[in-house]
Design a protein around this motif. Structure first.
Motif, short mmCIF file in Angstrom:
data_model
loop_
_atom_site.label_atom_id
_atom_site.label_comp_id
_atom_site.label_asym_id
_atom_site.label_seq_id
_atom_site.Cartn_x
_atom_site.Cartn_y
_atom_site.Cartn_z
N SER A 168 85.52 54.34 73.64
CA SER A 168 86.38 53.38 74.32
C SER A 168 86.06 51.93 73.94
N ARG A 169 84.88 51.71 73.41
CA ARG A 169 84.48 50.35 72.99
C ARG A 169 84.02 50.37 71.55
N LYS A 170 84.48 49.36 70.82
CA LYS A 170 84.13 49.23 69.41
C LYS A 170 83.79 47.78 69.12
N TYR A 171 82.94 47.61 68.14
CA TYR A 171 82.47 46.27 67.82
C TYR A 171 82.31 46.19 66.31
N TYR A 172 82.76 45.06 65.73
CA TYR A 172 82.73 44.89 64.28
C TYR A 172 82.10 43.57 63.91
N THR A 173 81.45 43.54 62.79
CA THR A 173 81.01 42.27 62.27
C THR A 173 82.23 41.51 61.76
N GLU A 210 72.65 45.20 57.08
CA GLU A 210 73.44 44.49 58.07
C GLU A 210 74.34 45.44 58.84
N PHE A 211 74.62 45.05 60.06
CA PHE A 211 75.51 45.81 60.94
C PHE A 211 76.95 45.66 60.44
N VAL A 212 77.70 46.76 60.50
CA VAL A 212 79.10 46.73 60.10
C VAL A 212 80.01 46.99 61.31
N ALA A 213 79.75 48.09 62.01
CA ALA A 213 80.62 48.48 63.13
C ALA A 213 79.86 49.42 64.04
N LYS A 258 86.42 42.73 60.30
CA LYS A 258 87.46 42.83 61.32
C LYS A 258 88.84 42.81 60.70
N GLY A 259 89.68 43.71 61.17
CA GLY A 259 91.03 43.81 60.63
C GLY A 259 91.14 44.68 59.39
N ARG A 260 90.01 45.03 58.80
CA ARG A 260 90.02 45.87 57.59
C ARG A 260 89.37 47.24 57.82
N PHE A 261 88.34 47.27 58.65
CA PHE A 261 87.60 48.51 58.90
C PHE A 261 87.90 49.01 60.31
N THR A 262 87.90 50.33 60.47
CA THR A 262 88.08 50.94 61.79
C THR A 262 87.06 52.05 61.97
N VAL A 263 86.32 51.96 63.06
CA VAL A 263 85.34 52.98 63.39
C VAL A 263 85.93 53.91 64.45
N SER A 264 85.66 55.19 64.33
CA SER A 264 86.13 56.15 65.32
C SER A 264 85.15 57.30 65.40
N ALA A 303 74.09 55.48 62.02
CA ALA A 303 72.91 55.47 62.85
C ALA A 303 73.29 55.78 64.29
N ALA A 304 72.33 56.33 65.02
CA ALA A 304 72.55 56.70 66.41
C ALA A 304 71.53 56.01 67.30
N ASP A 305 72.03 55.50 68.41
CA ASP A 305 71.22 54.74 69.37
C ASP A 305 71.39 55.37 70.73
N SER A 306 70.28 55.68 71.40
CA SER A 306 70.36 56.31 72.72
C SER A 306 70.79 55.33 73.80
N GLY A 307 70.84 54.04 73.49
CA GLY A 307 71.29 53.07 74.47
C GLY A 307 72.79 53.09 74.64
N THR A 308 73.28 52.42 75.69
CA THR A 308 74.69 52.44 76.00
C THR A 308 75.44 51.21 75.51
N VAL A 309 74.70 50.18 75.10
CA VAL A 309 75.32 48.96 74.61
C VAL A 309 75.36 49.02 73.09
#
Length: 124
Positions: free
Chosen positions: A56-61, A46-49, A65-71, A97-103
């Protein structure tokens, strides 16, 4: 081509913290969207973050949220996942994991490169 190596996993008590790091190599690393996924025993991955190329943009499952921080630090070719207030249900193998897409995608099929994973175990 991007190579990813995770580190920082381990055993921690519930309520504790861990910081995962992922070291990347490859000329185009800084242009990739980066994600963290996890797979608990007997469950689907499953996706985590995720974080976009610039950070500049971050997304969390919702469950983290509120517990994990990606940087990410493109100068050092690293992406990190700071995990606080850990719960037993966070126990899993964590992958970057790395994704060549921008979204920032939550779908693992969208990611092109994967690390080998690092085990996180949270005891009750």
């Amino acid at each position: 081509q991007v190579q990813l190596v995770e580190s920082g996993g381990g055993l921690v008590q519930a309520g504790g913290s861990l910081r995962l790091s992922c070291a990347a190599s490859g000329r185009t690393y800084s242009t990739y969207t980066l994600g963290w996924f996890r797979r608990a025993s007997g469950k689907e991955r499953e996706f985590v973050a995720g974080v976009n190329w610039s950070g500049s943009r971050k997304y969390y499952t919702d469950s983290v949220k509120g517990r994990f921080t990606v940087s990410r630090d493109n100068a050092k070719n690293t992406v990190s996942l700071q995990m606080n207030s850990l719960k037993p249900e966070d126990t899993a193998v964590y992958y970057c994991a790395a994704d060549s897409g921008t979204v920032i995608s939550s779908l693992d099929n969208d990611y092109d490169y994967w690390g080998q994973g690092t085990q996180v175990t949270v005891s009750a």
